[in-house]
Design an enzyme around this catalytic site. Sequence first.
Site, mmCIF file in Angstrom:
data_model
loop_
_atom_site.group_PDB
_atom_site.id
_atom_site.type_symbol
_atom_site.label_atom_id
_atom_site.label_comp_id
_atom_site.label_asym_id
_atom_site.label_seq_id
_atom_site.Cartn_x
_atom_site.Cartn_y
_atom_site.Cartn_z
ATOM 1 N N ARG A 1 15.451 -84.824 36.702
ATOM 2 C CA ARG A 1 16.282 -83.534 36.791
ATOM 3 C C ARG A 1 15.067 -82.429 36.664
ATOM 4 N NH1 ARG A 1 21.679 -82.610 35.068
ATOM 5 N NH2 ARG A 1 22.754 -84.107 36.142
ATOM 6 N N ARG B 1 18.320 -76.266 36.101
ATOM 7 C CA ARG B 1 18.571 -74.854 35.682
ATOM 8 C C ARG B 1 17.221 -74.252 34.465
ATOM 9 N NH1 ARG B 1 24.198 -76.574 33.703
ATOM 10 N NH2 ARG B 1 22.949 -78.669 33.606
ATOM 11 N N ARG C 1 19.975 -71.121 43.514
ATOM 12 C CA ARG C 1 21.410 -71.738 42.961
ATOM 13 C C ARG C 1 22.420 -70.584 43.303
ATOM 14 N NH1 ARG C 1 25.913 -72.820 41.257
ATOM 15 N NH2 ARG C 1 26.371 -74.390 39.456
ATOM 16 N N ASP D 1 23.201 -84.974 44.290
ATOM 17 C CA ASP D 1 23.830 -85.510 43.251
ATOM 18 C C ASP D 1 24.694 -86.863 43.397
ATOM 19 O OD1 ASP D 1 24.830 -84.126 40.330
ATOM 20 O OD2 ASP D 1 26.531 -85.446 40.978
ATOM 21 N N TYR E 1 33.332 -91.835 37.058
ATOM 22 C CA TYR E 1 33.538 -90.435 37.535
ATOM 23 C C TYR E 1 34.895 -90.597 38.103
ATOM 24 C CZ TYR E 1 29.293 -88.876 35.321
ATOM 25 O OH TYR E 1 28.525 -88.471 34.277
HETATM 26 O O1 CP3 Z 1 16.522 -85.307 39.176
HETATM 27 C C1 CP3 Z 1 16.740 -84.409 40.177
HETATM 28 O O2 CP3 Z 1 15.830 -83.263 39.946
HETATM 29 C C2 CP3 Z 1 17.389 -84.396 41.432
HETATM 30 C C3 CP3 Z 1 18.768 -84.056 41.405
HETATM 31 C C4 CP3 Z 1 19.734 -84.688 40.493
HETATM 32 C C5 CP3 Z 1 21.027 -83.961 40.093
HETATM 33 N N1 CP3 Z 1 21.845 -84.854 39.553
HETATM 34 C C6 CP3 Z 1 21.044 -82.472 40.036
HETATM 35 C C7 CP3 Z 1 22.051 -81.679 39.385
HETATM 36 C C8 CP3 Z 1 20.033 -86.045 40.168
HETATM 37 C C9 CP3 Z 1 19.318 -87.210 40.426
HETATM 38 C C10 CP3 Z 1 21.408 -85.895 39.499
HETATM 39 C C11 CP3 Z 1 21.848 -87.391 39.063
HETATM 40 C C12 CP3 Z 1 23.156 -87.234 38.304
HETATM 41 N N2 CP3 Z 1 23.974 -86.526 38.389
HETATM 42 C C13 CP3 Z 1 23.457 -88.181 37.315
HETATM 43 C C14 CP3 Z 1 22.664 -89.605 36.880
HETATM 44 C C15 CP3 Z 1 21.757 -89.027 36.298
HETATM 45 C C16 CP3 Z 1 22.280 -88.646 34.748
HETATM 46 O O3 CP3 Z 1 21.965 -87.571 34.446
HETATM 47 O O4 CP3 Z 1 22.507 -89.196 33.800
HETATM 48 C C17 CP3 Z 1 24.701 -88.022 36.898
HETATM 49 C C18 CP3 Z 1 25.678 -88.878 35.972
HETATM 50 C C19 CP3 Z 1 25.240 -86.923 37.709
HETATM 51 C C20 CP3 Z 1 26.527 -86.151 37.649
HETATM 52 C C21 CP3 Z 1 26.479 -84.681 37.169
HETATM 53 N N3 CP3 Z 1 26.047 -83.876 37.857
HETATM 54 C C22 CP3 Z 1 27.018 -84.089 36.055
HETATM 55 C C23 CP3 Z 1 27.531 -84.764 34.779
HETATM 56 C C24 CP3 Z 1 26.649 -82.782 36.149
HETATM 57 C C25 CP3 Z 1 26.937 -81.546 35.339
HETATM 58 C C26 CP3 Z 1 26.185 -81.650 34.032
HETATM 59 C C27 CP3 Z 1 24.885 -80.510 33.994
HETATM 60 O O5 CP3 Z 1 24.112 -80.786 33.833
HETATM 61 O O6 CP3 Z 1 25.420 -79.512 34.346
HETATM 62 C C28 CP3 Z 1 26.104 -82.539 37.250
HETATM 63 C C29 CP3 Z 1 25.462 -81.348 38.030
HETATM 64 C C30 CP3 Z 1 24.073 -81.045 38.435
HETATM 65 N N4 CP3 Z 1 23.397 -82.145 38.953
HETATM 66 C C31 CP3 Z 1 23.074 -80.161 38.043
HETATM 67 C C32 CP3 Z 1 21.789 -80.594 38.680
HETATM 68 C C33 CP3 Z 1 20.605 -79.685 38.615
HETATM 69 C C34 CP3 Z 1 23.305 -78.694 37.180
HETATM 70 C C35 CP3 Z 1 24.310 -78.120 38.169
HETATM 71 C C36 CP3 Z 1 23.902 -76.484 38.143
HETATM 72 O O7 CP3 Z 1 22.997 -76.082 38.706
HETATM 73 O O8 CP3 Z 1 24.794 -75.927 37.838
#
Ligand code: CP3
Length: 356
Positions: free
Chosen positions: A36, A40, A49, A86, A162
């Site tokens: 990540r 944000r 975003r 994602d 999910y």
């Molecule tokens: O790592 C990186 O920089 C690459 C991008 C990336 C994202 N999600 C961007 C993201 C990667 C590799 C993921 C993987 C991901 N997504 C996982 C596996 C890793 C982990 O964290 O366990 C999972 C379970 C998800 C599912 C997911 N996506 C959730 C549960 C959420 C909401 C939680 C949150 O942090 O808001 C997301 C959204 C998400 N994916 C965001 C980002 C940057 C935040 C969204 C936003 O900008 O509002």
Amino acid sequence: MVANAHASHSTSSPYRRFLDPLKGKELTPPPIWLMRQAGRYLPEYRATREQAGGFLDLCYSPRLAAEVTLQPIRRYGFDAAILFADILIVPDALGQSVRFEVGEGPRLDPITTEKELARLRPDATGKKFAIICETVQRLRQDLPAETALIGFCGAPWTVATYMVGGQGSTDQADARSWAYRDPDGFQKLIDMLVEVSVDYLSGQVKAGADALQIFDSWAGSLPDNEFARWVIDPTRAMVEALKARHPEIPIIGFPRGAGASTAEFVTATGVDGVSCDTAMPLCAMRELAELDVAVQGNLDPLLLVAGGEALDRRVDEILAAMKGRRHIFNLGHGITPPTPPENVARLVERVRGGAG
Ligand code: CP3
């Protein structure tokens, strides 16, 4: 970013130090990237975003997704960039509409029966996968030549949690229950995810990804026999299929929470790298490194929020413990939004300067 990497996707790739530990070579200081690393906590991410509208609109805009992938590379010069997308792109591409609700995380219409499963369209995933692969293509052009590009997807088990639960949960009870109640039906979902995820990752490799990571964030919620069936077996099937198509592509597994089952995960799946969560003891990470695998991890993301000497101390401990082994420096889980960007700079400097 200056496009200085036009030769990078031709027949001979330039040197990318991130790949050394994955190919069997120890490096001091170790390569560093952070899960990540785009997100944000960065003001420039929040601005892009906002420009994109919704989160999925950002993922499906190759221009903007490439831009947010590059942002942390410009700031910190990490050894690897990770494609911005994602893990829920896969269910979305399968036709199970995915929504990201503000402040609430993802929402999907849950699938809990074979009948609902039959509505998914593996044949129709190509269009959406192609958009993500276009981001990969752009990135390979725009990244510095020495920066590796990581493609990724979610592991079948975690993506299934999910799809079945319709949202994140702390215990993954819906998916675990389906797997107990009707293992053959649940297996069909897992098999479908293996197949489309292999196509998706293979497309990312063809588009220019140098390595792949498979995120199994909820691997830790299963007892050992279920772990073997729903985590190890599908991951091994993916690694085999991907290596058959792309023999040289390094693959990192992230079986978060796998604990004492991690060694078996490594030997049984054939991954080239294993990412360890924060709870993995450093002595256990050292032992894993004996298994012909690169070991990635495992700083607590909360230490990156705290910063200061507590951060420095733990970074030094990790570096000392992994010195001489095939190590890739990373967090044990993703960066959290309250992380001060200057703490990330401090971390990178410490890893690069303090390891000698
Ligand atoms: O790592 C990186 O920089 C690459 C991008 C990336 C994202 N999600 C961007 C993201 C990667 C590799 C993921 C993987 C991901 N997504 C996982 C596996 C890793 C982990 O964290 O366990 C999972 C379970 C998800 C599912 C997911 N996506 C959730 C549960 C959420 C909401 C939680 C949150 O942090 O808001 C997301 C959204 C998400 N994916 C965001 C980002 C940057 C935040 C969204 C936003 O900008 O509002």
